[in-house]
Design a protein around this motif. Structure first.
Motif, PDB file in Angstrom:
ATOM      1  N   LYS A  12       6.226   5.669  -8.804  1.00 29.00           N
ATOM      2  CA  LYS A  12       4.872   5.116  -8.820  1.00 29.00           C
ATOM      3  C   LYS A  12       4.835   3.757  -8.102  1.00 29.00           C
ATOM      4  O   LYS A  12       3.929   3.485  -7.321  1.00 29.00           O
ATOM      5  CB  LYS A  12       4.383   4.984 -10.265  1.00 29.00           C
ATOM      6  N   GLN A  13       5.810   2.904  -8.382  1.00 25.64           N
ATOM      7  CA  GLN A  13       5.866   1.601  -7.727  1.00 25.64           C
ATOM      8  C   GLN A  13       6.039   1.752  -6.222  1.00 25.64           C
ATOM      9  O   GLN A  13       5.388   1.049  -5.439  1.00 25.64           O
ATOM     10  CB  GLN A  13       7.009   0.758  -8.304  1.00 25.64           C
ATOM     11  N   ASN A  14       6.886   2.665  -5.793  1.00 32.80           N
ATOM     12  CA  ASN A  14       7.081   2.913  -4.363  1.00 32.80           C
ATOM     13  C   ASN A  14       5.811   3.474  -3.730  1.00 32.80           C
ATOM     14  O   ASN A  14       5.457   3.096  -2.609  1.00 32.80           O
ATOM     15  CB  ASN A  14       8.259   3.861  -4.134  1.00 32.80           C
ATOM     16  N   GLN A  15       5.114   4.357  -4.444  1.00 32.18           N
ATOM     17  CA  GLN A  15       3.884   4.940  -3.928  1.00 32.18           C
ATOM     18  C   GLN A  15       2.815   3.868  -3.717  1.00 32.18           C
ATOM     19  O   GLN A  15       2.182   3.810  -2.663  1.00 32.18           O
ATOM     20  CB  GLN A  15       3.371   6.017  -4.883  1.00 32.18           C
ATOM     21  N   ILE A  16       2.622   3.005  -4.705  1.00 26.87           N
ATOM     22  CA  ILE A  16       1.635   1.927  -4.588  1.00 26.87           C
ATOM     23  C   ILE A  16       2.020   0.978  -3.447  1.00 26.87           C
ATOM     24  O   ILE A  16       1.164   0.528  -2.686  1.00 26.87           O
ATOM     25  CB  ILE A  16       1.480   1.167  -5.922  1.00 26.87           C
ATOM     26  N   ALA A  17       3.307   0.690  -3.294  1.00 26.77           N
ATOM     27  CA  ALA A  17       3.762  -0.200  -2.227  1.00 26.77           C
ATOM     28  C   ALA A  17       3.478   0.397  -0.852  1.00 26.77           C
ATOM     29  O   ALA A  17       3.052  -0.316   0.069  1.00 26.77           O
ATOM     30  CB  ALA A  17       5.253  -0.491  -2.381  1.00 26.77           C
ATOM     31  N   ASP A  84      -9.073  10.519   1.931  1.00 19.50           N
ATOM     32  CA  ASP A  84      -8.371  11.376   0.978  1.00 19.50           C
ATOM     33  C   ASP A  84      -8.623  10.812  -0.423  1.00 19.50           C
ATOM     34  O   ASP A  84      -8.060   9.794  -0.805  1.00 19.50           O
ATOM     35  CB  ASP A  84      -6.876  11.419   1.277  1.00 19.50           C
ATOM     36  N   GLU A  85      -9.508  11.459  -1.152  1.00 19.17           N
ATOM     37  CA  GLU A  85      -9.966  10.958  -2.454  1.00 19.17           C
ATOM     38  C   GLU A  85      -8.831  10.821  -3.464  1.00 19.17           C
ATOM     39  O   GLU A  85      -8.863   9.924  -4.316  1.00 19.17           O
ATOM     40  CB  GLU A  85     -11.040  11.878  -3.046  1.00 19.17           C
ATOM     41  N   LYS A  86      -7.825  11.677  -3.387  1.00 24.37           N
ATOM     42  CA  LYS A  86      -6.738  11.650  -4.374  1.00 24.37           C
ATOM     43  C   LYS A  86      -6.003  10.311  -4.371  1.00 24.37           C
ATOM     44  O   LYS A  86      -5.695   9.769  -5.429  1.00 24.37           O
ATOM     45  CB  LYS A  86      -5.754  12.795  -4.124  1.00 24.37           C
ATOM     46  N   THR A  87      -5.757   9.791  -3.193  1.00 25.01           N
ATOM     47  CA  THR A  87      -5.037   8.521  -3.112  1.00 25.01           C
ATOM     48  C   THR A  87      -5.896   7.371  -3.627  1.00 25.01           C
ATOM     49  O   THR A  87      -5.387   6.453  -4.281  1.00 25.01           O
ATOM     50  CB  THR A  87      -4.577   8.255  -1.673  1.00 25.01           C
ATOM     51  N   PHE A  88      -7.188   7.423  -3.379  1.00 28.10           N
ATOM     52  CA  PHE A  88      -8.058   6.372  -3.898  1.00 28.10           C
ATOM     53  C   PHE A  88      -8.194   6.458  -5.414  1.00 28.10           C
ATOM     54  O   PHE A  88      -8.375   5.444  -6.080  1.00 28.10           O
ATOM     55  CB  PHE A  88      -9.409   6.396  -3.176  1.00 28.10           C
ATOM     56  N   ASP A  89      -8.068   7.652  -5.976  1.00 29.28           N
ATOM     57  CA  ASP A  89      -8.032   7.787  -7.435  1.00 29.28           C
ATOM     58  C   ASP A  89      -6.783   7.117  -8.009  1.00 29.28           C
ATOM     59  O   ASP A  89      -6.836   6.480  -9.055  1.00 29.28           O
ATOM     60  CB  ASP A  89      -8.070   9.262  -7.847  1.00 29.28           C
ATOM     61  N   ILE A  90      -5.667   7.243  -7.296  1.00 31.81           N
ATOM     62  CA  ILE A  90      -4.418   6.589  -7.721  1.00 31.81           C
ATOM     63  C   ILE A  90      -4.607   5.071  -7.709  1.00 31.81           C
ATOM     64  O   ILE A  90      -4.223   4.378  -8.657  1.00 31.81           O
ATOM     65  CB  ILE A  90      -3.250   7.010  -6.811  1.00 31.81           C
ATOM     66  N   LEU A  91      -5.214   4.544  -6.632  1.00 38.07           N
ATOM     67  CA  LEU A  91      -5.467   3.101  -6.548  1.00 38.07           C
ATOM     68  C   LEU A  91      -6.425   2.637  -7.637  1.00 38.07           C
ATOM     69  O   LEU A  91      -6.228   1.573  -8.240  1.00 38.07           O
ATOM     70  CB  LEU A  91      -6.034   2.736  -5.175  1.00 38.07           C
ATOM     71  N   LYS A  92      -7.459   3.423  -7.878  1.00 39.34           N
ATOM     72  CA  LYS A  92      -8.438   3.072  -8.909  1.00 39.34           C
ATOM     73  C   LYS A  92      -7.762   2.972 -10.272  1.00 39.34           C
ATOM     74  O   LYS A  92      -7.972   2.000 -11.009  1.00 39.34           O
ATOM     75  CB  LYS A  92      -9.550   4.116  -8.947  1.00 39.34           C
ATOM     76  N   GLU A  93      -6.929   3.939 -10.593  1.00 42.78           N
ATOM     77  CA  GLU A  93      -6.213   3.926 -11.875  1.00 42.78           C
ATOM     78  C   GLU A  93      -5.283   2.719 -11.961  1.00 42.78           C
ATOM     79  O   GLU A  93      -5.252   2.015 -12.971  1.00 42.78           O
ATOM     80  CB  GLU A  93      -5.414   5.218 -12.033  1.00 42.78           C
TER      81      GLU A  93
END
Length: 108
Positions: A12-17, A84-93
């Protein structure tokens, strides 16, 4: 063979980075804002919206796509891009948790 620096962090940390790094250039922010404004897939108009050469815009689109912020579909000779809405959902969370924590903190 030694571990890479990213091996010491969670997925998760790597994904956000990766996402944050892709958002770390004003041209990429402008591309995201443009795609949000038009609210549809765009096939080539992006170059006309930025004060950059076509190869530079293509490189920025590639970085955004690799980070999962946009998706591209091939239509004829063009690639059509959209959010890509999925990635913005990850950022929102992720940022919602940070904001909630900071809001509830009783520090300093």
């Amino acid at each position: 063979m030694g571990a890479t620096k990213t091996d010491h962090f969670t997925d998760k940390q790597n994904q956000i980075a990766i996402i944050a790094k892709a958002l770390g250039h004003p041209a990429r922010i402008a591309i995201i804002e443009y795609l949000l404004k038009v609210n549809t897939c765009i096939c080539g108009d992006i170059v006309n919206e930025l004060p950059l050469a076509q190869p530079t815009v293509s490189q920025h689109l590639k970085e955004l796509k690799n980070a999962g912020l946009i998706k591209g579909n091939i239509e004829g000779n063009a690639i059509c891009y959209c959010i890509d809405e999925k990635t913005f959902d990850i950022l929102k969370e992720y940022f919602s948790k940070i904001i909630l924590t900071v809001t509830n903190q009783k520090c300093c």
